[in-house]
Design a protein around this motif. Sequence first.
Motif, PDB file in Angstrom:
ATOM      1  N   MET A 101       0.937  -1.240  -0.085  1.00  0.00           N
ATOM      2  CA  MET A 101       0.058  -0.065  -0.036  1.00  0.00           C
ATOM      3  C   MET A 101       0.867   1.241   0.064  1.00  0.00           C
ATOM      4  N   ALA A 102       1.944   1.123   0.682  1.00  0.00           N
ATOM      5  CA  ALA A 102       2.953   2.337   0.927  1.00  0.00           C
ATOM      6  C   ALA A 102       3.457   2.580  -0.225  1.00  0.00           C
ATOM      7  N   VAL A 103       3.847   1.624  -1.005  1.00  0.00           N
ATOM      8  CA  VAL A 103       4.240   1.759  -2.501  1.00  0.00           C
ATOM      9  C   VAL A 103       3.504   2.279  -3.506  1.00  0.00           C
ATOM     10  N   ASP A 104       2.221   1.795  -3.284  1.00  0.00           N
ATOM     11  CA  ASP A 104       1.063   2.277  -4.376  1.00  0.00           C
ATOM     12  C   ASP A 104       0.697   3.818  -4.109  1.00  0.00           C
ATOM     13  N   ASN A 105       1.254   4.198  -3.015  1.00  0.00           N
ATOM     14  CA  ASN A 105       0.910   5.548  -2.698  1.00  0.00           C
ATOM     15  C   ASN A 105       1.856   6.459  -2.798  1.00  0.00           C
ATOM     16  N   LEU A 106       2.817   6.205  -3.585  1.00  0.00           N
ATOM     17  CA  LEU A 106       4.056   7.013  -3.919  1.00  0.00           C
ATOM     18  C   LEU A 106       3.701   7.672  -5.434  1.00  0.00           C
ATOM     19  N   CYS A 107       4.015   9.034  -5.645  1.00  0.00           N
ATOM     20  CA  CYS A 107       3.917   9.579  -6.780  1.00  0.00           C
ATOM     21  C   CYS A 107       5.432  10.506  -6.803  1.00  0.00           C
ATOM     22  N   PRO A 108       6.185  10.094  -7.760  1.00  0.00           N
ATOM     23  CA  PRO A 108       6.136   9.243  -8.995  1.00  0.00           C
ATOM     24  C   PRO A 108       6.371   7.884  -8.529  1.00  0.00           C
ATOM     25  N   GLU A 109       5.885   6.825  -9.462  1.00  0.00           N
ATOM     26  CA  GLU A 109       5.951   5.535  -9.220  1.00  0.00           C
ATOM     27  C   GLU A 109       7.614   5.110  -9.306  1.00  0.00           C
ATOM     28  N   PRO A 110       7.932   4.391  -8.220  1.00  0.00           N
ATOM     29  CA  PRO A 110       9.190   3.691  -8.495  1.00  0.00           C
ATOM     30  C   PRO A 110       9.491   2.850  -9.229  1.00  0.00           C
ATOM     31  N   ASP A 111      10.785   2.920  -9.767  1.00  0.00           N
ATOM     32  CA  ASP A 111      11.382   1.729 -10.527  1.00  0.00           C
ATOM     33  C   ASP A 111      12.188   0.720  -9.911  1.00  0.00           C
ATOM     34  N   CYS A 112      12.357   0.894  -8.588  1.00  0.00           N
ATOM     35  CA  CYS A 112      13.270  -0.089  -7.780  1.00  0.00           C
ATOM     36  C   CYS A 112      12.821  -0.020  -6.264  1.00  0.00           C
ATOM     37  N   LEU A 113      12.572  -0.980  -5.705  1.00  0.00           N
ATOM     38  CA  LEU A 113      12.411  -0.956  -4.173  1.00  0.00           C
ATOM     39  C   LEU A 113      13.564  -1.496  -3.435  1.00  0.00           C
ATOM     40  N   LEU A 114      13.880  -1.083  -2.128  1.00  0.00           N
ATOM     41  CA  LEU A 114      14.755  -1.660  -1.318  1.00  0.00           C
ATOM     42  C   LEU A 114      13.730  -1.686   0.171  1.00  0.00           C
ATOM     43  N   ILE A 115      13.828  -3.202   0.206  1.00  0.00           N
ATOM     44  CA  ILE A 115      12.782  -3.435   1.187  1.00  0.00           C
ATOM     45  C   ILE A 115      13.469  -4.063   2.463  1.00  0.00           C
ATOM     46  N   ASP A 116      13.099  -3.483   3.788  1.00  0.00           N
ATOM     47  CA  ASP A 116      13.899  -4.128   4.891  1.00  0.00           C
ATOM     48  C   ASP A 116      13.235  -5.591   5.208  1.00  0.00           C
ATOM     49  N   GLY A 117      14.252  -6.346   5.601  1.00  0.00           N
ATOM     50  CA  GLY A 117      13.844  -7.932   5.785  1.00  0.00           C
ATOM     51  C   GLY A 117      14.078  -8.748   4.723  1.00  0.00           C
ATOM     52  N   GLN A 118      13.391  -9.908   4.803  1.00  0.00           N
ATOM     53  CA  GLN A 118      13.684 -11.059   3.807  1.00  0.00           C
ATOM     54  C   GLN A 118      12.669 -11.333   2.759  1.00  0.00           C
ATOM     55  N   TRP A 119      11.509 -10.695   3.033  1.00  0.00           N
ATOM     56  CA  TRP A 119      10.256 -10.893   2.263  1.00  0.00           C
ATOM     57  C   TRP A 119      10.003  -9.848   1.077  1.00  0.00           C
ATOM     58  N   PRO A 120       9.835 -10.280  -0.225  1.00  0.00           N
ATOM     59  CA  PRO A 120       9.453  -9.538  -1.238  1.00  0.00           C
ATOM     60  C   PRO A 120       7.783  -9.113  -1.057  1.00  0.00           C
ATOM     61  N   ILE A 121       7.660  -8.084  -1.833  1.00  0.00           N
ATOM     62  CA  ILE A 121       6.102  -7.669  -1.551  1.00  0.00           C
ATOM     63  C   ILE A 121       5.493  -7.930  -2.943  1.00  0.00           C
ATOM     64  N   GLY A 122       4.069  -7.800  -2.928  1.00  0.00           N
ATOM     65  CA  GLY A 122       3.487  -7.950  -4.218  1.00  0.00           C
ATOM     66  C   GLY A 122       3.189  -6.992  -5.215  1.00  0.00           C
ATOM     67  N   ALA A 123       4.483  -6.547  -5.709  1.00  0.00           N
ATOM     68  CA  ALA A 123       4.698  -5.509  -6.740  1.00  0.00           C
ATOM     69  C   ALA A 123       5.258  -5.993  -8.185  1.00  0.00           C
ATOM     70  N   GLU A 124       4.725  -5.501  -9.107  1.00  0.00           N
ATOM     71  CA  GLU A 124       5.738  -5.812 -10.307  1.00  0.00           C
ATOM     72  C   GLU A 124       6.725  -4.751 -10.773  1.00  0.00           C
ATOM     73  N   ILE A 125       7.570  -4.557  -9.726  1.00  0.00           N
ATOM     74  CA  ILE A 125       8.635  -3.764  -9.746  1.00  0.00           C
ATOM     75  C   ILE A 125       9.997  -4.223  -9.242  1.00  0.00           C
ATOM     76  N   TYR A 126      11.173  -3.987  -9.897  1.00  0.00           N
ATOM     77  CA  TYR A 126      12.386  -4.642  -9.511  1.00  0.00           C
ATOM     78  C   TYR A 126      12.438  -4.304  -7.955  1.00  0.00           C
ATOM     79  N   GLN A 127      12.735  -5.420  -7.168  1.00  0.00           N
ATOM     80  CA  GLN A 127      12.932  -5.089  -5.805  1.00  0.00           C
ATOM     81  C   GLN A 127      14.027  -6.061  -4.897  1.00  0.00           C
ATOM     82  N   GLN A 128      14.716  -5.467  -4.094  1.00  0.00           N
ATOM     83  CA  GLN A 128      15.821  -6.163  -3.069  1.00  0.00           C
ATOM     84  C   GLN A 128      15.386  -6.152  -1.820  1.00  0.00           C
ATOM     85  N   THR A 129      15.638  -7.181  -1.234  1.00  0.00           N
ATOM     86  CA  THR A 129      15.291  -7.130   0.240  1.00  0.00           C
ATOM     87  C   THR A 129      16.686  -7.132   0.727  1.00  0.00           C
ATOM     88  N   ILE A 130      16.652  -6.670   2.023  1.00  0.00           N
ATOM     89  CA  ILE A 130      17.986  -6.286   2.689  1.00  0.00           C
ATOM     90  C   ILE A 130      17.628  -6.348   4.001  1.00  0.00           C
TER      91      ILE A 130
END
Length: 223
Positions: A101-130
Amino acid sequence: MAESIRQFEHQAQSQGYCRIAGIDEVGRGPLAGPVVAAAVMLSDDFAVTGITDSKRLSPRVRLRLHDEIYANARAVGIGIVDPVEIDRINILQASLQAMSMAVDNLCPEPDCLLIDGQWPIGAEIYQQTIVKGDLRSISVAAASIVAKVTRDRIMERYSLDYPEYGFSGHKGYPTRAHVRALEEHGWCPIHRRSFKGVSRHNHRYFRPNPEKTACFTGFSGSA
């Protein structure tokens, strides 16, 4: 050599990404209240100093940095999942949903996600868990600060509705004071009834005095 807090952002930029968002959530452990996530997209010239894991900061410093992040970030998105949904889908899924939900509420839309922890989220955007991303990525650390301050404010507001529980002091975590309040009053509408510390009191429902309740109905998932 110490790990740079911008290394993940620089690595993503070297791969061609230019709208990089850090994602973090707070509120997995409490017995009451929502889980809150934030997504923060910083500009290349973001110069606010002192950004780190929100748990390592005092409330005063967190609040100052929260305001500076909002004033200087390229974009900020918030996601909030309430206790009813937490009970329905479990806390892990609720946390991932809040981050989406937080990603969906970003404007502009991101093209890369850096996510805390080990679980990716349901988004069709390149993501890296950290793992421990709130200590290793400035974007994730900024998100942890925004999420923490946002949730704390929600719980402070709920404390006006349910003063018997002292939510402004412990924010819903299972402190001794909170446990004693549950034993005395039972559960209230913002408790997570699926959590062990609450479920033992499921037979006792706290009925607030309508003359003393502010009738707060909650928050939406948008910033």
